[in-house]
Design a protein around this motif. Structure first.
Motif, PDB file in Angstrom:
ATOM      1  N   ILE A  55       0.844  -1.192   0.000  1.00  0.00           N
ATOM      2  CA  ILE A  55       0.000   0.000   0.000  1.00  0.00           C
ATOM      3  C   ILE A  55       0.881   1.244   0.000  1.00  0.00           C
ATOM      4  O   ILE A  55       1.911   1.287   0.667  1.00  0.00           O
ATOM      5  CB  ILE A  55      -0.998   0.005   1.175  1.00  0.00           C
ATOM      6  CG1 ILE A  55      -0.284  -0.001   2.521  1.00  0.00           C
ATOM      7  CG2 ILE A  55      -1.943  -1.173   1.071  1.00  0.00           C
ATOM      8  CD1 ILE A  55      -1.202   0.173   3.694  1.00  0.00           C
ATOM      9  N   GLN A  56       0.457   2.208  -0.774  1.00  0.00           N
ATOM     10  CA  GLN A  56       1.187   3.465  -0.877  1.00  0.00           C
ATOM     11  C   GLN A  56       0.218   4.619  -0.684  1.00  0.00           C
ATOM     12  O   GLN A  56      -0.806   4.693  -1.362  1.00  0.00           O
ATOM     13  CB  GLN A  56       1.877   3.569  -2.236  1.00  0.00           C
ATOM     14  CG  GLN A  56       2.924   2.485  -2.419  1.00  0.00           C
ATOM     15  CD  GLN A  56       3.629   2.583  -3.748  1.00  0.00           C
ATOM     16  OE1 GLN A  56       2.999   2.600  -4.789  1.00  0.00           O
ATOM     17  NE2 GLN A  56       4.947   2.636  -3.687  1.00  0.00           N
ATOM     18  N   ARG A  57       0.571   5.488   0.257  1.00  0.00           N
ATOM     19  CA  ARG A  57      -0.240   6.680   0.486  1.00  0.00           C
ATOM     20  C   ARG A  57      -0.037   7.607  -0.701  1.00  0.00           C
ATOM     21  O   ARG A  57       1.088   7.850  -1.121  1.00  0.00           O
ATOM     22  CB  ARG A  57       0.214   7.344   1.787  1.00  0.00           C
ATOM     23  CG  ARG A  57      -0.699   8.421   2.286  1.00  0.00           C
ATOM     24  CD  ARG A  57      -0.279   8.908   3.646  1.00  0.00           C
ATOM     25  NE  ARG A  57       0.970   9.670   3.539  1.00  0.00           N
ATOM     26  CZ  ARG A  57       1.557  10.274   4.564  1.00  0.00           C
ATOM     27  NH1 ARG A  57       1.041  10.174   5.773  1.00  0.00           N
ATOM     28  NH2 ARG A  57       2.667  10.956   4.385  1.00  0.00           N
ATOM     29  N   SER A  58      -1.136   8.092  -1.250  1.00  0.00           N
ATOM     30  CA  SER A  58      -1.051   8.819  -2.513  1.00  0.00           C
ATOM     31  C   SER A  58      -1.863  10.108  -2.505  1.00  0.00           C
ATOM     32  O   SER A  58      -2.938  10.170  -1.922  1.00  0.00           O
ATOM     33  CB  SER A  58      -1.553   7.920  -3.647  1.00  0.00           C
ATOM     34  OG  SER A  58      -1.536   8.599  -4.870  1.00  0.00           O
ATOM     35  N   GLU A  59      -1.334  11.098  -3.205  1.00  0.00           N
ATOM     36  CA  GLU A  59      -2.048  12.362  -3.435  1.00  0.00           C
ATOM     37  C   GLU A  59      -2.572  12.432  -4.865  1.00  0.00           C
ATOM     38  O   GLU A  59      -2.990  13.478  -5.318  1.00  0.00           O
ATOM     39  CB  GLU A  59      -1.136  13.552  -3.137  1.00  0.00           C
ATOM     40  CG  GLU A  59      -0.849  13.735  -1.669  1.00  0.00           C
ATOM     41  CD  GLU A  59      -2.113  13.889  -0.818  1.00  0.00           C
ATOM     42  OE1 GLU A  59      -3.086  14.511  -1.276  1.00  0.00           O
ATOM     43  OE2 GLU A  59      -2.116  13.352   0.303  1.00  0.00           O
ATOM     44  N   ILE A 106       3.843  -2.852   3.589  1.00  0.00           N
ATOM     45  CA  ILE A 106       3.473  -4.184   3.114  1.00  0.00           C
ATOM     46  C   ILE A 106       2.633  -4.869   4.176  1.00  0.00           C
ATOM     47  O   ILE A 106       3.033  -4.948   5.341  1.00  0.00           O
ATOM     48  CB  ILE A 106       4.722  -5.025   2.790  1.00  0.00           C
ATOM     49  CG1 ILE A 106       5.556  -4.328   1.704  1.00  0.00           C
ATOM     50  CG2 ILE A 106       4.318  -6.439   2.372  1.00  0.00           C
ATOM     51  CD1 ILE A 106       6.911  -4.946   1.475  1.00  0.00           C
ATOM     52  N   LEU A 107       1.463  -5.344   3.753  1.00  0.00           N
ATOM     53  CA  LEU A 107       0.592  -6.131   4.631  1.00  0.00           C
ATOM     54  C   LEU A 107       0.540  -7.555   4.097  1.00  0.00           C
ATOM     55  O   LEU A 107       0.484  -7.763   2.889  1.00  0.00           O
ATOM     56  CB  LEU A 107      -0.826  -5.551   4.647  1.00  0.00           C
ATOM     57  CG  LEU A 107      -1.004  -4.109   5.111  1.00  0.00           C
ATOM     58  CD1 LEU A 107      -2.460  -3.685   4.948  1.00  0.00           C
ATOM     59  CD2 LEU A 107      -0.566  -3.961   6.552  1.00  0.00           C
ATOM     60  N   ASP A 108       0.536  -8.532   5.005  1.00  0.00           N
ATOM     61  CA  ASP A 108       0.452  -9.933   4.605  1.00  0.00           C
ATOM     62  C   ASP A 108      -0.541 -10.619   5.526  1.00  0.00           C
ATOM     63  O   ASP A 108      -0.362 -10.601   6.756  1.00  0.00           O
ATOM     64  CB  ASP A 108       1.832 -10.585   4.713  1.00  0.00           C
ATOM     65  CG  ASP A 108       1.899 -11.960   4.073  1.00  0.00           C
ATOM     66  OD1 ASP A 108       0.892 -12.705   4.127  1.00  0.00           O
ATOM     67  OD2 ASP A 108       2.952 -12.296   3.523  1.00  0.00           O
TER      68      ASP A 108
END
Length: 148
Positions: free
Chosen positions: A5-9, A142-144
């Motif tokens: 996951i990437q925080r995005s604007e 990263i989530l698993d």
């Protein structure tokens, strides 16, 4: 099940020149599915994703969640998250789920995120996609589901 996951604007995905999904503020999710994943894995990741406190509060501390921010998700299926690179120079993808299973769980994951009141935009499952994003921070996590 893995999610990068990437925080995005701002982010978008295009397939053959057409935009299939775009968000202004929220999270880009690259989601990979392996053979033994099921709906419980998708439920875990969806719940973790929407409640993970990775957005800045008024003091600049990461204390707000996607729900708190009324952010959106750009969800992109990514079988290459299960690449095995231990041997040779060409990755193998034997750990990635077969397309039917992967697509079913990818769609289910997106529905679960929506159940939390989050708008979800998507790429095209199995398509050759071009992804553009402005990573805010940058913040990449990263989530698993196998770590639960």
């Amino acid at each position: 099940m893995k999610a990068v996951i990437q925080r995005s604007e701002g982010a978008s995905v295009t397939v053959e020149g057409s935009t299939t999904g775009a968000i202004e503020h929220g999270l880009v999710v690259l989601l990979g599915v392996t053979h033994d994943d099921d709906e419980e894995d998708a439920d875990y990741l969806a719940n973790k994703l929407v409640h993970l406190r990775i957005f800045d509060d008024e003091n600049g501390k990461m204390n707000k969640s996607l729900q708190d921010e009324a952010g959106k998700v750009l969800s992109i299926s990514q079988f290459t998250l299960y690449a095995d690179t231990r041997k040779g120079r060409r990755p193998n993808y034997l750990n990635a789920a077969k397309p039917d299973q992967a697509n079913e769980l990818y769609q289910y994951f997106n529905q679960q995120v929506q159940q939390h009141g989050i708008e979800v935009e998507t790429g095209q499952f199995g398509g050759m996609m071009q992804v553009q994003l402005t990573n805010s921070g940058p913040v990449t996590i990263i989530l698993d589901s196998h770590d639960k």
